[in-house]
Design a protein around this motif. Structure first.
Motif, PDB file in Angstrom:
ATOM      1  N   LYS A   9      32.534  49.320  16.104  1.00 18.23           N
ATOM      2  CA  LYS A   9      31.609  49.967  15.182  1.00 18.23           C
ATOM      3  C   LYS A   9      30.603  48.435  15.051  1.00 18.23           C
ATOM      4  N   LYS A  33      19.765  58.558   8.769  1.00 22.27           N
ATOM      5  CA  LYS A  33      20.436  58.996   8.145  1.00 22.27           C
ATOM      6  C   LYS A  33      19.937  61.223   8.343  1.00 22.27           C
ATOM      7  N   LEU A  36      20.547  60.943  11.650  1.00 19.53           N
ATOM      8  CA  LEU A  36      22.405  61.463  12.243  1.00 19.53           C
ATOM      9  C   LEU A  36      23.102  62.772  11.588  1.00 19.53           C
ATOM     10  N   ARG A  37      22.368  63.556  10.884  1.00 19.80           N
ATOM     11  CA  ARG A  37      22.720  64.809  10.406  1.00 19.80           C
ATOM     12  C   ARG A  37      22.147  65.704  11.394  1.00 19.80           C
ATOM     13  N   PHE A  39      21.816  65.694  14.685  1.00 19.77           N
ATOM     14  CA  PHE A  39      22.850  66.153  15.958  1.00 19.77           C
ATOM     15  C   PHE A  39      24.024  65.691  14.691  1.00 19.77           C
ATOM     16  N   TYR A  40      24.118  65.833  14.310  1.00 15.46           N
ATOM     17  CA  TYR A  40      26.202  66.534  13.539  1.00 15.46           C
ATOM     18  C   TYR A  40      25.406  68.066  13.906  1.00 15.46           C
ATOM     19  N   ARG A  41      24.959  68.667  13.454  1.00 17.98           N
ATOM     20  CA  ARG A  41      24.604  69.738  13.147  1.00 17.98           C
ATOM     21  C   ARG A  41      24.303  69.918  14.887  1.00 17.98           C
ATOM     22  N   ILE A  43      25.602  68.817  17.285  1.00 11.43           N
ATOM     23  CA  ILE A  43      26.979  68.707  18.046  1.00 11.43           C
ATOM     24  C   ILE A  43      27.842  69.130  17.511  1.00 11.43           C
ATOM     25  N   MET A  44      27.972  69.993  16.180  1.00 11.16           N
ATOM     26  CA  MET A  44      28.402  71.309  15.554  1.00 11.16           C
ATOM     27  C   MET A  44      28.883  72.382  16.412  1.00 11.16           C
ATOM     28  N   ASN A  45      27.719  72.248  16.036  1.00  7.11           N
ATOM     29  CA  ASN A  45      27.389  73.974  16.690  1.00  7.11           C
ATOM     30  C   ASN A  45      26.769  74.488  17.830  1.00  7.11           C
TER      31      ASN A  45
END
Length: 103
Positions: A9, A33, A36-37, A39-41, A43-45
Motif C-alpha cells: 500500500k 474517493k 473507489l466507491r 469500484f467497491y459497489r 465488486i461487491m455486486n
C-alpha cells in the motif's frame, strides 16, 4: 490474500497530483474517493463493467475475472524506462496465473 506478496500500500500524494492539473486538492480527493466507491459497489455486486483509463487502457471486470488491456501507445511510452513493460507483464501474468482464489 488474493494479491501477490510484493504489492504494498502507498499513500496518495494529492498535492503532487494537483500541481499538474487545474483542479483543487479537494476536487481531486472527492473524484478519487467516488471512483473507489464505484469500484467497491461493482465488486461487491459482482457486476460486469469496463473502466476506461484515458491514454492508458481498459480495465475489464467479468464475474471473478479482471483483465487490463493497455493501449499500444501507452506501452511504447514506457519503453523509455527500460524494463518497466517487462516487469508490468510479469506481475500481471503472475497475478492472474498464480492465483487460484480468483477462479
Amino acid at each position: 490474500s488474493v494479491f501477490p506478496g510484493d504489492i504494498r500500500k502507498v499513500g496518495v500524494n494529492y498535492e503532487k497530483i494537483c500541481s499538474n492539473i487545474p483542479y483543487s486538492q479537494e476536487i481531486v480527493q472527492s473524484c478519487m474517493k467516488e471512483t473507489l466507491r464505484f469500484f467497491y459497489r461493482i465488486i461487491m455486486n459482482r457486476q460486469d463493467t469496463n473502466f476506461t483509463l484515458k491514454h492508458i487502457g481498459v480495465l475489464v471486470i467479468r464475474g471473478n475475472e479482471v483483465k487490463m488491456t493497455f493501449y499500444k501507445n501507452f506501452l511504447l511510452s514506457l519503453n523509455k524506462y527500460g524494463y518497466v513493460v517487462q516487469q508490468l507483464l510479469s506481475v500481471s501474468l503472475h497475478f492472474f496465473q498464480g492465483n487460484s482464489e480468483l477462479s
